[in-house]
Design an enzyme around this catalytic site. Structure first.
Site, PDB file in Angstrom:
ATOM      1  N   CYS A 189       0.473  -3.239  -9.213  1.00 52.04           N
ATOM      2  CA  CYS A 189       1.139  -2.892  -7.944  1.00 52.04           C
ATOM      3  C   CYS A 189       2.654  -2.802  -8.144  1.00 52.04           C
ATOM      4  O   CYS A 189       3.318  -1.963  -7.549  1.00 52.04           O
ATOM      5  CB  CYS A 189       0.844  -3.944  -6.883  1.00 52.04           C
ATOM      6  SG  CYS A 189      -0.740  -3.761  -6.070  1.00 52.04           S
ATOM      7  N   GLU A 297      -1.309  -8.980  -0.768  1.00 51.64           N
ATOM      8  CA  GLU A 297      -0.243  -8.008  -0.521  1.00 51.64           C
ATOM      9  C   GLU A 297       0.105  -7.284  -1.823  1.00 51.64           C
ATOM     10  O   GLU A 297      -0.002  -7.866  -2.908  1.00 51.64           O
ATOM     11  CB  GLU A 297       1.012  -8.712   0.009  1.00 51.64           C
ATOM     12  CG  GLU A 297       0.885  -9.298   1.403  1.00 51.64           C
ATOM     13  CD  GLU A 297       0.962  -8.265   2.512  1.00 51.64           C
ATOM     14  OE1 GLU A 297       1.480  -7.153   2.282  1.00 51.64           O
ATOM     15  OE2 GLU A 297       0.493  -8.563   3.627  1.00 51.64           O
ATOM     16  N   CYS A 298       0.584  -6.066  -1.693  1.00 51.70           N
ATOM     17  CA  CYS A 298       0.946  -5.331  -2.916  1.00 51.70           C
ATOM     18  C   CYS A 298       2.367  -5.648  -3.369  1.00 51.70           C
ATOM     19  O   CYS A 298       2.745  -5.335  -4.482  1.00 51.70           O
ATOM     20  CB  CYS A 298       0.794  -3.833  -2.688  1.00 51.70           C
ATOM     21  SG  CYS A 298       1.759  -3.219  -1.314  1.00 51.70           S
ATOM     22  N   GLY A 299       3.155  -6.268  -2.477  1.00 50.09           N
ATOM     23  CA  GLY A 299       4.517  -6.632  -2.863  1.00 50.09           C
ATOM     24  C   GLY A 299       5.584  -5.808  -2.152  1.00 50.09           C
ATOM     25  O   GLY A 299       6.777  -6.062  -2.319  1.00 50.09           O
TER      26      GLY A 299
END
Ligand code: SF4
Length: 303
Positions: A189, A297-299
């Site tokens: 990600c 979450e992907c960040g």
């Protein structure tokens, strides 16, 4: 290639303290080549391979030395807070209008073509269709998601630009000896989403996103406007206080295009390798994302 077309003069912003300095020059972002680690340490060849092996499972972040971001003044932060409070009771359309008035043409929007993004795109189509909107095309998106982009262009008149990572999926997987999403989704990600968002947002003073507070505990404290420390610009979430029901009511009422996967058991759609249908009884709308990994979450939306 980012093309920003001015739409109307940014005249109504209450204070010029919201105007940031010129974006920093882009250096060292995603300069990946065969045998390189991940673009965040600059290592190459065997050294990179060893570094990549050590990276496995570690938290991945934007190291400020390699990826500098703009810093806000105290005055700017105070003003953002004031706006956040004032906009709390406003309708999303009013928030989008405010954002356009303050920041266009240095306002952008990132969308993964979720229902919220489609709703904001429908608002932009009426308010300011020239806003630069982009999608992080990781190379792992569902075909249905890509087709939605075409339908949005056709029906709403907004062409969402693809922003790609520096490597194709084939190059990336070859570099890492296979798909990294299986062994280190945080790194995947980071390389295929976070770095790309960093690269794009450096050209802008503010970005909009479709996140909602009731999507997850991590998003529960999302203000309408805030300083995004991670990427160094203002972040606006016009739908922060809308519910899932609000979003779908609007989609149905205005026949806004949406991803057909939502009708097939996918309330939240990301990259295909990391998205599954939700199971019966699962109430968390993001339960199908990175299922079984502990990752939520992907960040892009975490500091
Ligand atoms: Fe890679 Fe999965 Fe993240 Fe997409 S969601 S960038 S495939 S880890």
């Amino acid at each position: 290639m980012i093309q920003v077309t001015p739409t109307r003069p940014p005249a109504k912003c209450p204070s010029d303290t919201l105007s940031l300095a010129e974006p920093l020059p882009i250096t060292g972002v995603g300069q990946l080549s065969e045998g390189s680690c991940c673009g965040s340490c600059g290592k190459q060849g065997e050294e990179a391979r060893q570094a990549a092996a050590k990276c496995q499972g570690k938290t991945v972040s934007l190291d400020p030395e390699t990826y500098p971001v703009r810093q806000p003044t105290e005055e700017l932060l105070a003003e953002i807070e004031q706006h956040a409070r004032r906009l709390e009771g406003k309708r999303p359309e009013e928030i989008v209008e405010w954002a356009i008035d303050c920041y266009a043409p240095r306002l952008t929007m990132a969308t993964a073509f979720g229902p919220e993004g489609c709703v904001i795109l429908s608002m932009l189509a009426k308010i300011c269709p020239d806003t630069y909107v982009f999608n992080l095309e990781t190379g792992y998106q569902f075909q249905e998601t890509r087709e939605l982009r075409d339908r949005i262009a056709e029906q709403l008149g907004i062409t969402v630009d693809y922003q790609h990572p520096e490597t194709t999926v084939e190059e990336y997987e070859r570099m890492h000896g296979g798909p990294l999403y299986k062994t280190n989704p945080d790194r995947c990600c980071f390389d295929r989403k976070v770095l790309v968002l960093y690269r794009v947002t450096r050209h802008f003073d503010a970005w909009m996103s479709g996140i909602r507070r009731d999507q997850s505990p991590v998003r529960a404290g999302t203000p309408i406007v805030r300083w995004d420390k991670k990427f160094g610009l203002v972040k606006i979430s016009p739908l922060a206080n809308w519910t899932k029901k609000d979003v779908w009511t609007r989609i149905m009422k205005e026949r806004i295009p949406y991803n057909p996967l939502h009708d097939q058991g996918y309330p939240s759609v990301g990259c295909w390798p990391c998205t599954r249908k939700v199971l019966e009884g699962e109430t968390d709308e993001r339960a199908g994302r990175w299922s079984g990994t502990g990752k939520t979450e992907c960040g892009l939306h975490t500091d």
